[in-house]
Structure formats: C-alpha cells, structure tokens
Design an enzyme around this catalytic site. Sequence first.
Site, short mmCIF file in Angstrom:
data_model
loop_
_atom_site.label_atom_id
_atom_site.label_comp_id
_atom_site.label_asym_id
_atom_site.label_seq_id
_atom_site.Cartn_x
_atom_site.Cartn_y
_atom_site.Cartn_z
N ARG A 1 0.83 -1.21 0.00
CA ARG A 1 0.00 0.00 0.00
C ARG A 1 0.86 1.26 0.00
NH1 ARG A 1 -5.46 0.74 1.42
NH2 ARG A 1 -5.61 -1.45 2.05
N ASN B 1 -13.25 15.02 1.87
CA ASN B 1 -13.92 13.82 1.37
C ASN B 1 -15.42 14.02 1.50
OD1 ASN B 1 -14.19 11.05 0.49
ND2 ASN B 1 -14.74 10.53 2.60
N HIS C 1 -18.88 11.77 2.04
CA HIS C 1 -19.32 10.43 2.48
C HIS C 1 -20.84 10.41 2.45
CE1 HIS C 1 -19.16 6.63 4.63
NE2 HIS C 1 -20.08 7.10 5.44
N GLU D 1 -8.39 8.78 10.96
CA GLU D 1 -9.53 7.91 11.27
C GLU D 1 -10.49 7.89 10.08
OE1 GLU D 1 -7.97 6.51 14.27
OE2 GLU D 1 -10.10 6.00 14.07
N THR E 1 -27.82 13.38 -5.47
CA THR E 1 -28.21 14.71 -5.97
C THR E 1 -27.79 15.80 -5.00
OG1 THR E 1 -30.10 13.75 -7.12
CG2 THR E 1 -30.18 16.12 -6.69
#
Length: 195
Positions: free
Chosen positions: A64, A106, A108, A142, A171
């Site tokens: 990774r 990010n 989510h 986290e 949307t």
Amino acid sequence: KRVAILISGGGSNMLALVDSMTGDHPARPVLVASNDPQAGGLRKAEARGIPTAAVDHRPFDTDRAAFEAALAECIDAAGPDIICLAGFMRILTPGFIDRYAGRMLNIHPSLLPKYRGLHTHARALEAGDTEAGCTVHEVTAELDDGPILGQARVPVRPDDTAGTLAARVLTMEHRLYPAVLRRFAQGDRSRLDLA
Ligand code: GRF
C-alpha cells in the site's frame, strides 16, 4: 487555489466540482487522478481539458505504501492547494494523509458520525431512519471521521430501496460538495448545513 480531485469510478461528484469552478470562483481544477485507469471519470475530465493521471492499485496489492508513493508523486507534480476525494474507494494510510493534513476533503454518503464505512444507505434503511444524507469532512487518519465542513439531509421514503435513496443523496452530494469547496477555498471552514 489549485484543486486535485481523486476518483475511483464515474466521477459524478468530480464533475459537479469541476463544473462549479467557473467565473470568479477562487479555485480551479488542476488534476483528476484515479486508482483505476478505466475509471469513467478520467474520460470526462479529459473531455473538459483537465490533466489526468491513473495509478493502478492492483500491481501494488501487497504494498500500500508503494501505491500511495506513486499516487502522491502524481498529485505533488500538479502542485495542488486542496485535494478532494470524490468517490475515491481506497483506504489511505495515516502517512499519506499526513502529507495533505488540513487540505484534503472527502464526501461520504451518510450523516456522519452515523454509518462510517460502506453500504450506508442499506444500513440507514435497515435501521428505519426517516432521514439520510451526506457529509463533507476534512480527511484525518480515522476513516470517515475528520472535522465536518457540511451536511445535507434528505427524507427517507417508506418505499425507498438502497438505490432510490442513493440517487436522492447523490443529488444532494452534487450540491453540497461544490458549496463547501467554494467556502474552503476562501479559508472558511465553518459548517454548512443544507436541508
Ligand atoms: C457514490 O456512492 C457517492 O455517494 C460516493 O461515492 C460514490 C460514487 O460517486 N461519494 P461518484 O459518482 O464517483 O462521484
């Protein structure tokens, strides 16, 4: 501000972000990168004249850190001020995240802190929730847990499936993420709530 966007698939959130960065907007897209060379979003970015990069994670499956080093090299070559994860489906190590601390966002598809991780819509339906939504947050080590910059809520309907709920939330993602990025690019980290 220079924005790099990381995707894994169709990139509908990437497109919403790219299409919002026009006129007097304080940010502009400088790179769209993916862990999948076949990601449909890469083609869409190219069609908009945005530089793209792909670092296939599969050859690195056991390493990774090597995958992330290759990805970071692509990102750093574009010299972004802000990195937006948008439908990016790889878990990033704390080492990678530290490189971009305080400037990586990010989106989510749940009302965090509920339903970190995957299958958020099925889990909300299973729990009998009457509302669902999405969250834009700063990325920290986290998973799905950094400071919340914005949330958008949608009603859950009795006949919803995970698919119909996902479509309703998506949307709102396309409204929330651009609104949060515009504020973040101007140094405004106050929380935005869209109903
Ligand atoms: C969608 O499930 C969205 O909720 C989440 O990532 C998935 C793909 O998004 N953020 P996109 O169409 O690739 O932006």
